[in-house]
Design an enzyme around this catalytic site. Structure first.
Site, PDB file in Angstrom:
ATOM      1  N   ASP A   1      16.096 -42.007 -10.830  1.00 48.63           N
ATOM      2  CA  ASP A   1      16.963 -42.011 -10.085  1.00 48.63           C
ATOM      3  C   ASP A   1      16.727 -42.691  -8.583  1.00 48.63           C
ATOM      4  OD1 ASP A   1      14.848 -39.932  -9.517  1.00 48.63           O
ATOM      5  OD2 ASP A   1      16.438 -38.861  -8.022  1.00 48.63           O
TER       6      ASP A   1
ATOM      7  N   GLU B   1      14.007 -37.033  -9.116  1.00 50.58           N
ATOM      8  CA  GLU B   1      12.841 -36.924  -8.397  1.00 50.58           C
ATOM      9  C   GLU B   1      13.154 -36.701  -6.849  1.00 50.58           C
ATOM     10  OE1 GLU B   1       9.526 -38.189  -5.632  1.00 50.58           O
ATOM     11  OE2 GLU B   1      11.317 -39.026  -6.027  1.00 50.58           O
TER      12      GLU B   1
HETATM   13 ZN   LIG Z   1      10.126 -42.377  -5.760  1.00 49.55          ZN
END
Ligand SMILES: [Zn+2]
Length: 402
Positions: A77, A169
């Site tokens: 992401d 994340e």
């Molecule tokens: Zn990162």
């Protein structure tokens, strides 16, 4: 395929995560890249799977018997801070000075002093309208390329090598659904850092503070000795937190309190803070100071006027890594042996590896080679992508011998 070719392909996927979403992955578009990575691993002949949450796991079995089981982890992401849609990477033959992006946005030498290291090198930049996504598609491309080299060169000796690609994340959920129980690695690295050479194993201890202030509202005309204005009371609390312990006044190992979000009025007000410190003793003392302050103010204004709830978020992984210091020594060695100067600096944040380390998978963080993450000025020197492939392969080599 080179890591650069892969990287240029992966940044075209829009994989922005979304804090407001309850699903995993938080955005369905991340699944498109995760599924394609899974297919790409299968097409290389790698034993890989994708689970119901989109996590991709792979294993390259040892060809030297029972050795340390090492892993490499990256996230797909990109930060919701800046758009990651229609990323249009631009190759720049860097001659020095400021880099002017297509829409006029500049990467300046004064903001990014490391630029001067890359005179004569090719940089991958954005067109100025989006982030680049080197955080962390550079890590993904570097790991994938190392995997391809390993599986297409069976003469390279290696122990069990495990790979994981995770969603979300950037919104702090990268390890929430990580299936550590079945993963199989002993330890490893996240490949999610910045400038080439960075090795990170000290991060903040982190907590969140949720403060509620209960006031008493009454018409201001007849408020004398009755009104307790939650806004005034909040200001009193906030003023008792040291001004020198704010993010804009701290660096290195200095911790901070930061007011993050505030809402309310005379009757009731709530505020969220984050509390950060590398040193566990100081971290504990900072949290205690908040509780003592609340107690002091409640004595002054009445029981229950201030309510503080403190919740720990993550801890400094150095506590875990110090018992697994071979990970740092070997990372330094791997970098030096491919001509990279190791840079060891404390992270003023957290990483997925911090959580994983506390859950049983010691996992410091390695550089990707990228700069200016989460912004339109993000860039990465092309050669850094290939250098990190060499570092990963060198680490695999080191752990095939222990
Ligand atoms: Zn990162």
């Amino acid at each position: 395929m080179t890591a650069k070719e892969r990287f240029l392909r992966y940044v075209k996927y829009d994989t922005t995560s979304d804090e407001g979403s309850e699903t995993c992955p938080s955005t369905a578009k991340q699944l498109i890249l995760l599924k394609d990575l899974h297919s790409e691993l299968l097409s290389m002949g790698v034993d890989a799977e994708i689970d119901e949450n989109g996590y991709v796991y792979a294993k390259i079995p040892s060809n030297v018997g029972d050795k340390s089981k090492i892993c490499f982890i990256a996230h797909v992401d990109t930060s919701p801070a800046v758009s990651g849609k229609d990323v249009n990477p631009v190759l720049v033959d860097y001659k020095g000075g400021d880099v002017v992006l297509k829409n006029g946005v500049k990467i300046t030498e004064s903001d990014t002093p490391d630029l001067k290291k890359y005179v004569g090198k090719e940089l991958i930049v954005t067109d100025g309208s989006t982030l680049l996504g080197a955080d962390d598609k550079a890590g993904v491309a570097e790991i994938m390329t190392a995997v391809e080299i390993l599986v297409s060169n069976p003469q390279i000796k290696h122990g069990d090598v495990f790979i994981a690609f995770t969603p979300d994340e950037e919104i702090g959920r990268g390890t929430d659904k990580f299936n550590l129980k079945d993963f199989g690695a002993d330890f490893g690295y996240t490949v999610d850092g910045g400038a080439l050479g960075e090795i990170e194993y000290e991060n903040f201890n982190a907590a969140s503070l949720s403060l509620t202030v209960n006031g008493v509202s009454i018409h201001p005309g007849s408020a004398k000795n009755i009104m307790k204005n939650a806004v005034d009371l909040f200001c009193e609390f906030h003023a008792l937190l040291p001004e020198v312990m704010r993010p804009n006044a701290t660096e290195g190992y200095e911790g901070f309190y930061m007011a993050d979000e505030i809402s309310g009025s005379i009757e009731s007000l709530s505020c969220k803070y984050i509390i950060r410190n590398h040193d566990m003793r100081k971290f504990t003392a900072m949290k205690q100071y908040v509780l003592d302050t609340v107690e002091f103010l409640n004595k002054k204004h009445g029981e229950g006027v201030f309510i503080a709830q403190i919740k720990d978020s993550y801890y400094n992984m150095s506590e875990i890594i110090k018992n697994n210091f071979h990970l740092i020594d070997n990372a330094k060695y791997a970098m030096q042996s491919v001509g990279i100067e190791p840079i060891i600096i404390p992270i003023r944040g957290g990483t997925d590896g911090a959580r994983l380390s506390y859950e049983g998978l010691p996992c410091p963080n390695l550089s990707t080679g990228g700069y200016n993450f989460h912004g339109r000025r993000e860039f990465i020197p092309s050669f850094a992508l290939e250098k990190m492939v060499e570092v990963i392969l060198k680490l695999v080599d080191v752990y095939s011998k222990d």
